[in-house]
Design an enzyme around this catalytic site. Structure first.
Site, short mmCIF file in Angstrom:
data_model
loop_
_atom_site.label_atom_id
_atom_site.label_comp_id
_atom_site.label_asym_id
_atom_site.label_seq_id
_atom_site.Cartn_x
_atom_site.Cartn_y
_atom_site.Cartn_z
N CYS A 2 17.04 -8.10 -2.01
CA CYS A 2 18.41 -7.64 -2.19
C CYS A 2 18.54 -6.24 -2.78
O CYS A 2 17.57 -5.61 -3.20
CB CYS A 2 19.19 -8.62 -3.05
SG CYS A 2 19.02 -10.34 -2.55
N ARG A 50 22.34 -8.81 0.42
CA ARG A 50 21.44 -9.94 0.22
C ARG A 50 20.37 -10.06 1.28
O ARG A 50 20.65 -10.00 2.48
CB ARG A 50 22.25 -11.25 0.18
CG ARG A 50 21.35 -12.44 -0.23
CD ARG A 50 22.12 -13.72 -0.34
NE ARG A 50 21.26 -14.76 -0.90
CZ ARG A 50 21.23 -16.01 -0.49
NH1 ARG A 50 22.05 -16.42 0.47
NH2 ARG A 50 20.41 -16.88 -1.05
N LEU A 51 19.13 -10.23 0.80
CA LEU A 51 18.02 -10.72 1.61
C LEU A 51 17.80 -12.15 1.16
O LEU A 51 17.31 -12.40 0.06
CB LEU A 51 16.77 -9.87 1.39
CG LEU A 51 15.51 -10.32 2.14
CD1 LEU A 51 15.70 -10.18 3.64
CD2 LEU A 51 14.29 -9.52 1.69
N VAL A 53 16.30 -15.53 0.38
CA VAL A 53 14.95 -16.05 0.17
C VAL A 53 14.99 -17.46 -0.42
O VAL A 53 14.23 -18.33 -0.02
CB VAL A 53 14.15 -15.10 -0.74
CG1 VAL A 53 12.81 -15.73 -1.13
CG2 VAL A 53 13.91 -13.77 -0.04
N GLY A 77 15.94 -9.61 -6.83
CA GLY A 77 14.61 -10.04 -7.26
C GLY A 77 14.46 -11.54 -7.25
O GLY A 77 15.19 -12.27 -6.58
N VAL A 295 -4.08 -3.57 7.78
CA VAL A 295 -3.82 -2.37 8.58
C VAL A 295 -5.12 -1.62 8.80
O VAL A 295 -6.00 -1.61 7.94
CB VAL A 295 -2.78 -1.46 7.89
CG1 VAL A 295 -3.32 -0.88 6.59
CG2 VAL A 295 -2.31 -0.35 8.82
N SER A 381 1.16 -9.26 -2.78
CA SER A 381 0.32 -8.07 -2.72
C SER A 381 -0.46 -7.91 -4.02
O SER A 381 -0.13 -8.52 -5.05
CB SER A 381 1.21 -6.84 -2.47
OG SER A 381 0.44 -5.68 -2.27
#
Length: 619
Positions: A2, A50-51, A53, A77, A295, A381
């Site tokens: 977000c 908003r993302l 989740v 977050g 990658v 990560s």
């Protein structure tokens, strides 16, 4: 993950200014493509992108408590301990309408007031407006994983997840003076400094309170020095158990979660522990295999040459780890066209708001995150392990250890970056020697000390603190901005404050007990990862070694300085930049964030930044 934005004014009626809040919010669309909203009142405007989740339907924001004249939150977050907090709050009489962590955080504020931040475990940035007291709180997580900026006004404050949100307000202007340029080119990353004149960054672990009487800053968390009483075996076991718990905790989501896997120790540890936790949770309906992305550059294995930064290619080790832990593995292979693509570069520049290129790394990271987003919404990560466990070369190079400056300036000097800035006159013109010295002295004043430390232990504690509070902030900001530009949430287990507090205070003799970097972490992962990965020397994030890429960068610099009104000519003359370009091919081929090639990249990006983002440079 977000994005948020907002405006507080004690003199203007903001209920008529909703369109401005919407414009600020629109700049953050990439951070939150799933939904958006603006909450309006006479004193405060709160906006949110908003993302989704957790609780995909119920977690919409801004979110108000269910009572007249109740507090309102706009939050970004994740709070990883939200389930435990929700149970505790229910026992105290709170009722919940959703399954979202946002509602838990809002009720935590209702129960504990400004002290609620100390109860949260996670990565977050938020604004809470309390109409009862007419106070606004801005809160940022302990390690500064989630960004949050603000711009004080004569009668209030503007705020946003990224500078672009604040700069969308008509009362602001994107101005960068000599002080801001020193931050950009000095590789310092001063906490609270936002580069743009008039703008600031909420410091990690900090709560800002804005009221009619002014602004008040409270540090609710900071690193502290305390004796480490565990022996080596106990310490190794504790690191292992902490990481197991933290990684399992960070896999919680209502969307697909995967990992970023380079083949180095840090990302491999996260991937292995995530694979174990995912397999254990398969009976509960989860996927039995974790999805891991890497990658690489086409032809990189054939043309690879070891140097002071990179000792071997990553991909073979990433493949080995994925097979070892049973992960589903995807290698995203790039070529020069991918990282030279102007659209990619423009998007990176837009995402970061600043010309902070460290070579080709940001561009390859954007392409990688795009690929991840096609398969997942959340990725774990390995950032912060090197800072915490002592992984960088400068922890083990006596010259870097004893240098009276930020330790990463030593490889910057060796790789030609500082020399490149001196060649074009920018180092002296900006007074960077004095600026870096001042910021370094300020940082040392902050370092928590422990009585009884000998000089060696004291110095390594200083280096760890500098890395965790300066260098790591740069890396976390880069990862957040670029990943969120693709609507991908990246979680970072090594920044969990419980792990940070424990390992920070482990003596250096334990962190290097076998004469290697990251001894504690390698020992904690023994038996979980292949020995080949555990015994491998640390490599930075992959960077191309293709000479054709270097020549393409040179051509872009030549094209930029050929224009009479080129913004980069405010930094250095055509003749000074020409001296860099006259260096033989291969002089800058090492790449990486400290190299002279990275300086050329930054000059190009500075030129584009001023033009594309309407920046006024005030020197």
């Amino acid at each position: 993950m977000c994005g948020l934005a907002g405006w507080l004014s004690y003199e203007r009626d903001l209920s008529t200014q909703t369109s401005i809040a919407e414009e600020m919010n629109t700049t953050l669309e990439c951070r939150g493509p799933d939904s958006h909203g603006v909450w309006t009142s006479p004193r405060a405007l709160l906006a949110h992108r908003r993302l989704a989740v957790i609780d995909l339907e119920g977690g919409r924001q801004p979110m108000a408590a269910p009572a007249p004249d109740a507090p309102v939150i706009t939050y970004t977050g994740e709070t990883y301990n939200y389930r435990e907090l929700r149970d505790e709050l229910r026992s105290l009489g709170h009722e919940f309408r959703t399954e979202s962590d946002t509602e838990v955080v809002l009720h935590a504020y209702l129960e504990w007031g400004a002290g609620f931040a100390e109860r949260l475990t996670g990565i977050y940035a938020m604004a809470v407006w309390d109409p009862r007291t007419e106070e606004l709180l801005l809160v940022r997580d302990r390690m500064g994983v989630k960004p949050l900026y603000y711009w004080p006004t004569p009668d209030g404050v503007l705020f946003g997840s990224e500078p672009k949100a604040i700069l969308a307000h008509p009362d602001t202007e994107a101005v960068v003076d000599a002080e801001g340029l020193r931050e950009i080119f000095g590789i310092v990353k001063t906490p609270g400094h936002a580069v743009f004149r008039g703008m600031y960054e909420v410091k990690p672990g900090t709560l800002l309170r804005f009221s009619r009487s002014g602004q008040e800053e409270t540090r609710y968390w900071r690193l502290t020095a305390r004796p480490h009483t565990d022996d080596l075996d106990t310490t190794i076991g504790r690191v292992r158990s902490l990481l197991e718990d933290i990684v399992a905790e960070q896999l919680v989501a209502d969307v697909t979660v995967g990992t970023l896997l380079s083949g180095g120790l840090d990302s491999s540890a996260v991937t292995a522990l995530a694979a174990r936790a995912t397999a254990e949770g398969a009976d509960d309906g989860g996927s039995p295999r974790v999805l891991a992305f890497s990658v690489d550059f086409k032809g990189h294995g054939e043309r690879f040459r070891s140097n002071v930064q990179w000792t071997d290619p990553d991909t073979p080790f990433a493949i080995e780890v994925a097979r070892h832990v049973g992960a589903e593995h995807v290698v995203v292979e790039l070529d020069n066209a991918d990282v030279l693509d102007q659209d990619v570069r423009d998007r990176v520049l837009r995402a970061q708001d600043l010309p902070v290129s460290t070579g080709d790394m940001e561009y390859s990271l954007l392409v990688l995150c795009r690929a991840l987003k096609e398969r997942m919404t959340v990725a774990l990560s390995g950032e912060a392990a090197d800072e915490l466990f002592g992984g960088y070369t400068w922890f083990h190079d006596p010259q870097a250890v004893e240098a009276e400056t930020f330790p990463w300036h030593h490889p910057f000097e060796k790789a030609g970056g500082i020399g490149a800035l001196r060649t074009i006159g920018l180092w002296g013109r900006l007074g960077l020697t004095e600026y870096v010295k001042r910021r370094y002295a300020e940082a040392l004043e902050e370092v928590p000390r422990l009585a009884g430390d000998d000089r060696r232990e004291e110095r390594m504690r200083e280096l760890t603190y500098l890395n965790l509070t300066r260098w790591e902030n740069f890396l976390l900001d880069r990862k957040d901005r670029i990943s969120m530009a693709t609507a991908l949430e990246v979680r970072v287990p090594f920044t969990d404050h419980r792990l940070v507090e424990y390992v920070y205070n482990a003596p250096w003799a334990m962190k290097s007990f076998d004469g290697r970097e990251k001894s504690l972490l390698r020992a904690a992962m023994r038996g979980v990862l292949p020995d080949s990965v555990l015994d491998r020397k640390k490599n930075p994030y992959p960077s191309t070694q293709d000479a054709a890429y270097e020549e393409a960068v040179r051509e872009r610099v030549r094209a930029a300085v050929a224009e009479d009104d080129a913004p980069v000519l405010k930094l250095a003359s055509r003749e000074e930049i020409g001296r860099l370009l006259d260096a033989p091919e291969g002089t800058y081929s090492m790449g990486g964030p400290w190299s002279a090639r990275a300086v050329l990249e930054r000059l190009v990006e500075f030129n584009n930044w001023v033009r594309l983002h309407d920046v006024r440079v005030d020197l």
